[in-house]
Design an enzyme around this catalytic site. Structure first.
Site, PDB file in Angstrom:
ATOM      1  N   HIS A 156       0.686  -1.154   0.109  1.00 28.25           N
ATOM      2  CA  HIS A 156       0.047   0.109   0.092  1.00 28.25           C
ATOM      3  C   HIS A 156       0.871   1.217  -0.150  1.00 28.25           C
ATOM      4  O   HIS A 156       0.320   2.209   0.468  1.00 28.25           O
ATOM      5  CB  HIS A 156      -1.067   0.046   1.329  1.00 28.25           C
ATOM      6  CG  HIS A 156      -1.896  -1.307   1.344  1.00 28.25           C
ATOM      7  ND1 HIS A 156      -2.887  -1.654   0.734  1.00 28.25           N
ATOM      8  CD2 HIS A 156      -1.439  -2.169   2.187  1.00 28.25           C
ATOM      9  CE1 HIS A 156      -3.378  -2.494   0.719  1.00 28.25           C
ATOM     10  NE2 HIS A 156      -2.670  -3.306   1.687  1.00 28.25           N
ATOM     11  N   SER A 277      15.239  21.448 -16.230  1.00 31.06           N
ATOM     12  CA  SER A 277      14.074  22.233 -16.098  1.00 31.06           C
ATOM     13  C   SER A 277      14.621  23.616 -16.880  1.00 31.06           C
ATOM     14  O   SER A 277      15.686  23.998 -16.937  1.00 31.06           O
ATOM     15  CB  SER A 277      13.496  22.760 -15.036  1.00 31.06           C
ATOM     16  OG  SER A 277      12.598  23.851 -15.155  1.00 31.06           O
ATOM     17  N   LYS A 283      16.483  21.593 -10.927  1.00 25.24           N
ATOM     18  CA  LYS A 283      15.647  20.678 -11.033  1.00 25.24           C
ATOM     19  C   LYS A 283      16.584  19.457 -11.884  1.00 25.24           C
ATOM     20  O   LYS A 283      17.584  19.661 -12.646  1.00 25.24           O
ATOM     21  CB  LYS A 283      14.503  20.663 -12.039  1.00 25.24           C
ATOM     22  CG  LYS A 283      13.497  21.330 -11.314  1.00 25.24           C
ATOM     23  CD  LYS A 283      12.743  20.806 -10.272  1.00 25.24           C
ATOM     24  CE  LYS A 283      12.165  19.555 -10.769  1.00 25.24           C
ATOM     25  NZ  LYS A 283      11.101  19.859 -11.568  1.00 25.24           N
ATOM     26  N   GLU A 290       9.950   8.407 -16.811  1.00 25.05           N
ATOM     27  CA  GLU A 290       8.573   8.823 -16.996  1.00 25.05           C
ATOM     28  C   GLU A 290       8.133   8.651 -18.672  1.00 25.05           C
ATOM     29  O   GLU A 290       6.992   8.391 -18.736  1.00 25.05           O
ATOM     30  CB  GLU A 290       8.676  10.419 -16.953  1.00 25.05           C
ATOM     31  CG  GLU A 290       8.640  10.665 -15.329  1.00 25.05           C
ATOM     32  CD  GLU A 290       8.902  12.212 -15.168  1.00 25.05           C
ATOM     33  OE1 GLU A 290       8.758  12.502 -14.117  1.00 25.05           O
ATOM     34  OE2 GLU A 290       8.933  13.046 -16.202  1.00 25.05           O
TER      35      GLU A 290
END
Length: 459
Positions: A156, A277, A283, A290
């Protein structure tokens, strides 16, 4: 250019019809399979004296030259010839005249394209397996370095029990092994030759289908001509296998995305497999993971596309089935780039061992081991479960972990406890006492790594 099927027609097709009907823009990828199939067919026609053996030899020799010219970039395909089959035949006829027109004796584009696609799927199955194997070897190498690197295991997405990073990686090894097995099953289903089925009802010529199957390395020939030309189950099976593979890669990607976040900080991705970024200079984004996660939907879509195409098609061949190729081509291209890039990303990442261990210690992941200690000292498991629950509640109220509590704290909740509880809940003990097949103990994981190296060598 004159259509090879144009004898029955009195009017030229509209240019828009040519463009819409043509598949050469994408099925030219099948040139090698098409030529190999045509060479085997021509050789069989000559051996069976259906055409003159010398003419068969000339056809084969010319097809070999065409293959070389295509690979050298010397040939430009024509939209007016519709597809790779008619383009190759047109080039052949242009070079050797009427003898080239004899190649299509005893076959149809229907069984020809089915053969091409089966040859292609067999090849990409083999290529895909090699790419998965490379990823698995990368995981085994990384797992070998981290059999003692403790991390929290989750259910979970909540910290549950301590395991090792190696044990976690080996879970994905099992998934990717199943992907390899699934691809073997795709190959077995694909390994039937439809050539000789004709348009739908075979032919009156005495074809030797087994000879063609042997030359093209097929295990069997199709036993029903209607099914031979209209079956695309093997394409669907490949797409299904590709979809499950991408699902595994996507799950792994999701964990990598979590692990390299500031909140987890379990791993650091190499700069070569990260991006920045355009506005936020601090970043470092896990774009590779992704993109793999995102491309999974693309492969799922290809499976659903072909399933939907096939669901309402009556026997035998219908032009709808031209839509089988692009989903297969695109899915193969997608899983290939994903597997190659993903393996390199895994190979170059840095594991933050101390952060992982601290996280395992801070989440009461050793609570089950504390309960097991009570059971081994005569307490019923359900009572032990309640006692440890109270301990966890007490620790939370006091902002401590179980190993930071005192023996007095333990004995205030249950007099059964003695100071051996602290050795029992040590994270190394928690992991290495789970020393059964499939467990996270270093001994078991090392055995699993050795077993899987041997399994890969045999598969």
């Amino acid at each position: 250019m004159k259509k090879m099927w144009g004898g029955r027609f009195s009017k030229k097709t509209d240019l828009l019809t040519d463009d819409f009907n043509s598949s050469i823009s994408f099925d030219q990828r099948l040139y090698k399979q098409d030529i190999k199939g045509s060479m085997a067919h021509a050789r069989m026609l000559g051996n069976q004296n259906i055409i003159d053996p010398k003419e068969a030899d000339l056809i084969i020799e010319t097809l070999e030259a065409i293959l070389l010219d295509i690979e050298a970039g010397k040939i430009e395909f024509s939209v007016s010839m519709e597809d790779i089959h008619m383009n190759v035949e047109a080039i052949l006829t242009e070079r050797i005249g009427d003898v080239g027109k004899k190649l299509h004796t005893g076959r149809s584009r229907n069984d020809q394209v089915a053969t091409d696609m089966r040859l292609y799927v067999k090849e990409i199955v083999a290529d895909s397996k090699l790419l998965i194997q490379n990823l698995v070897l990368t995981l085994l190498d990384l797992a070998e370095d981290h059999t003692d690197t403790i991390m929290p295991g989750y259910t979970h997405l909540q910290r549950a029990q301590p395991i090792t990073f190696s044990h976690h990686l080996m879970a994905y090894v099992e998934m990717f092994k199943r992907d390899m097995i699934r691809l073997d099953q795709v190959k077995a289903i694909t390994d039937t030759l439809p050539l000789g089925s004709g348009a739908l009802a075979t032919t009156t010529y005495p074809l030797d289908r087994h000879a063609v199957a042997n030359e093209l390395n097929f295990a069997a020939v199709s036993l029903n001509s209607l099914d031979g030309v209209s079956d695309r189950d093997f394409c669907l099976d490949f797409l299904e296998a590709a979809s499950v593979l991408m699902m595994h890669l996507s799950r792994f990607s999701e964990e990598i995305i979590l692990w390299c976040s500031s909140e987890f900080n379990f791993i650091t991705l190499d700069d070569a497999f990260s991006t920045g970024s355009s506005i936020m200079p601090q970043k470092k984004n896990p774009d590779i993971a992704e993109l793999v996660r995102g491309k999974t939907g693309r492969v799922y879509g290809n499976l659903m596309s072909l399933l939907t195409t096939m669901k309402g098609i009556p026997l035998a061949y219908n032009k709808d089935m031209q839509e089988d190729k692009e989903p297969v081509f695109d899915s193969y291209d997608t899983i290939s780039i994903c597997l190659i890039t993903f393996a390199k990303m895994i190979k170059t990442l840095t594991v933050n061992k101390e952060v992982m261990k601290k996280s395992a210690a801070g989440g009461f992941s050793n609570a089950t081991d504390a309960a097991d200690w009570l059971v081994k000292h005569g307490v019923a498991f359900r009572d032990a479960h309640e006692i440890i629950g109270k301990l966890v509640f007490f620790a939370l109220e006091n902002n401590k972990s179980l190993d930071e509590l005192t023996l007095e704290d333990y004995q205030n909740i249950s007099p059964v406890f003695d100071d051996s509880i602290f050795a029992a809940i040590d994270l190394n003990t928690c992991v290495n006492q789970r020393n059964i097949i499939g467990g996270p103990a270093a001994e078991q994981v090392k055995k699993a790594i050795a077993f899987n190296r041997q399994w890969l060598a045999q598969n």
